[in-house]
Every structure is written in structure tokens, then in C-alpha cells.
Design a protein around this motif. Sequence first.
Motif: not given
Length: 437
Positions: A307, A311, A313-314, A322, A353
Motif C-alpha cells: 500500500r 495501493p 484501491i488507487l 483511495a 495520493y
Amino acid sequence: MDTAYAPQPRGSRVPVGLRAPFSGRTWREFLYLFLSLPLAIMMFTYAMVVTTAGAGLLITFLGIPVLAGGLAGARALGTLERARARALLRLDVADPEPVRPSKPTLMGWVGAVLKSGVSWRHLLYSLLHFPWALFSFIFSVTFWTLGWGLLTYPLWRWTFPAYLGHSGIQLWGDGIGHGAYLDTPAETALTSGAGLLLVLAGPWVIHGLTQVDRIMVHGLLGPSSLAARVSQLESDRGVVVDTAAADLQRIERDLHDGAQARLVALAMDLGLAREKLAEDPEAAAKMVDEAHGEVKIALQELRDLARGIHPAILTDRGLGPALSALSARCTVPVTVTVDLDHRPAPAIEGTAYFTASELLQNVSRHARATSATLDVWHTADRIMLLVTDNGRGGAHTAAGSGLAGLAERLDAVDGLLVVESPAGGPTCITAELPWRG
């Protein structure tokens, strides 16, 4: 660039307008204008001589090296002018790129000098600076000396009757003894008052004149915009390389000290469990159960490490989800608002991010805040990220701080970091990145 007079010292009751005529900056700038004329005459004469001599000799082979030598001399004079501007105007102008001949020969050097735009700009400065130096010298010396002369008129008015045979400054006269003179106490006071106005206005007039010199020095004697951009890109590339190397070292250290060490211990425990399996099944089962727990911990550490690299999810869902997941792990309650109509480039998305991640970590560790907000939006060709908290404030981008390193990483991708964090809070940190969708 020095564009304003020093702020009024704490406890000083003298307004800046009254202190300006006596400030060091005013007299440095006046000295610069005073010295400009003789230096400009020398540079203008030199430029005219080498230009006409080189142009006149172009019908022979000698004209080319003479012109190249003249351009090299103009560059040397430009070095003197930059040093003078740094010393008297406090103008920090970088030296232009040096001449780099394609071949280490005399003709290679001559060709490089003639093809260098910097050399021709130095020669152009020598030609253009002379008329401006003449005007600024006459105007500043006249204005400044007239002001001080009129201001001190009561001190030297006695010289008129003593040596010139009349009572004061003559306003007009017919040459046969009739005229108007400034000799009464009221007229002397008005004259001195007019001089005071000129003296008070003098620093601003002198500063305005030197602004033109600043523009000329910066524009003609400094590096070209292209060279400055190349230098900035080289510096940014160095920052990116250093950051990447530091990230790799961090990942290696985390793997070595975390998951790798845990997996080595896990392998040893499983080996011992295998040896005990025949003689003591219950102890072996207990060791396997403990190893199972270690496996879960190692997997969690690997997930956290992944992560931290990028990550999932990003990549899968974008910046909004994210950042929501990121804020959920923050020790301070964070309100997240993301207003993006579509996704930026992956590199920009990742930078945004990790910028938000570092800023929220600072909130958790240092801010002593009870709440924070994270706002992300798209405007024109930029992506904006704003983190605010109600903590103690005092955040800064001084050298050595975490925010200084973050500002350098953002600058490497044409980004910007602005910190507003007065003591006592609140703190507002804005990160700006180019939108590359």
C-alpha cells in the motif's frame, strides 16, 4: 529582488518614509546610478569599437576572430555588471551558461562565441545601457542634490551676501539690479520645505530608476529562459532520482527488518515443528498454530508495504475512494471531499495520493488536532489538494523538515506547496499539481 524598504523596527516611532532617505538601500542604489554613467560610457565605447572593427574587417578573415574576441570581452564586462548589481542592488542574477565549443580549437571557440545568444545579449546591453545610464545619472543626481540643497538652504544662505553680492537664491532678474530673491524667513522656510519634499520623494524616485536597471541586467546579462528551464529540469531530475533511491532504500529496509525477518523466524519454527511432529505431536501442533499467526502478521506487513508503494484501491477505483480509505486510518477525524470529473494521469494521481498521505501523517503525529479536512478539486489545468486542521500550527518548509522534502518532490513535477500555519493554528496546506489527464 529587493522591492520594499525594510519594515519598521519594533519600538521605532520613526515612519519608514522619514527613514528612507537615510537607509543603506537608498544610498546603495544612488551609488549604483552614479557609477553607471562612467561604466556605461566605457562599455558603449568598447561595444562600438569592436562592432565597427569586426564589421569592417569582415571582408578579410580577421573580422571573424576580432568580432568573437569583442563578444568575449562584452561577456567579461557583463560579469562586472552582475557583480555590481549583486553588491549595490541586491539583485541575485545567476551567471549565464559558459561557452562550450564543439571542438577544443581556436576556430571551435570562435564559432561557439559567435553562435551564443548570451554573447550577443551582452553586447546589446553595452549599447542600450548607455542612453539609460546617461538619463538616470542626470535625473537622480539633479533630483537628489537639489532636494538636499534646498532642505539645507538655511544653513548656507549666508554665502550669497558674503560672496555673491545678493541676499539669496535668485528666482528672476533683469541684469540691472532688479530681481526676486528667496531671502525672507518665510521664503527660506518654504524653500527648505520644498527641499524636504524632494528628499522624502528621492528614495522612491531612485528606486524606480534602478528598477529599469534590474530588468536590463536580469533580461540581458542573466541566463536565457531556456537555459534556466534546462537547469531547473536538471535539478528536478536530481530530486526525483534521490527520492526514488530513498524510497527503494526504505522498501529494502522495511522488507529486511519486517516481513523478511518474520519469514526467516517462521521457517525456523516450522523446521522445529517438523522435528517434533513424531515425538511430540501436541507441541508440534502448537508451534504450527503460532506459525500460522506469524504468517498472518507477515501478510499484513506485506500488504502495508504494498500500500505504501502503490495501493490497489488507487489503481482500481481512483483518487476519491483511495483518499477515503487513507483518511479512515488517520488518528484524527478527517472530512474528505473530492470533486474530480475524471481521473488524472496515473503519475499525478499517485503523487497526489502520497502527498495527502504525508500531510495526514503530519496531522496525526505533530498537529495535536481534533479534526481535519481534505479537499481535492480540478481547476483549469491543475489539480488542487487542501489539507486543514485545527491543531497547534507552526508547520513550516524550512530546510530539513518533512514539508521541505515534500515541496521539493512537488516542484520536480511542476507542482507547488503553500503552507499557512501561524502559531496556535489553524494550519492550511495547499498542494498544486499539473493536471495531466
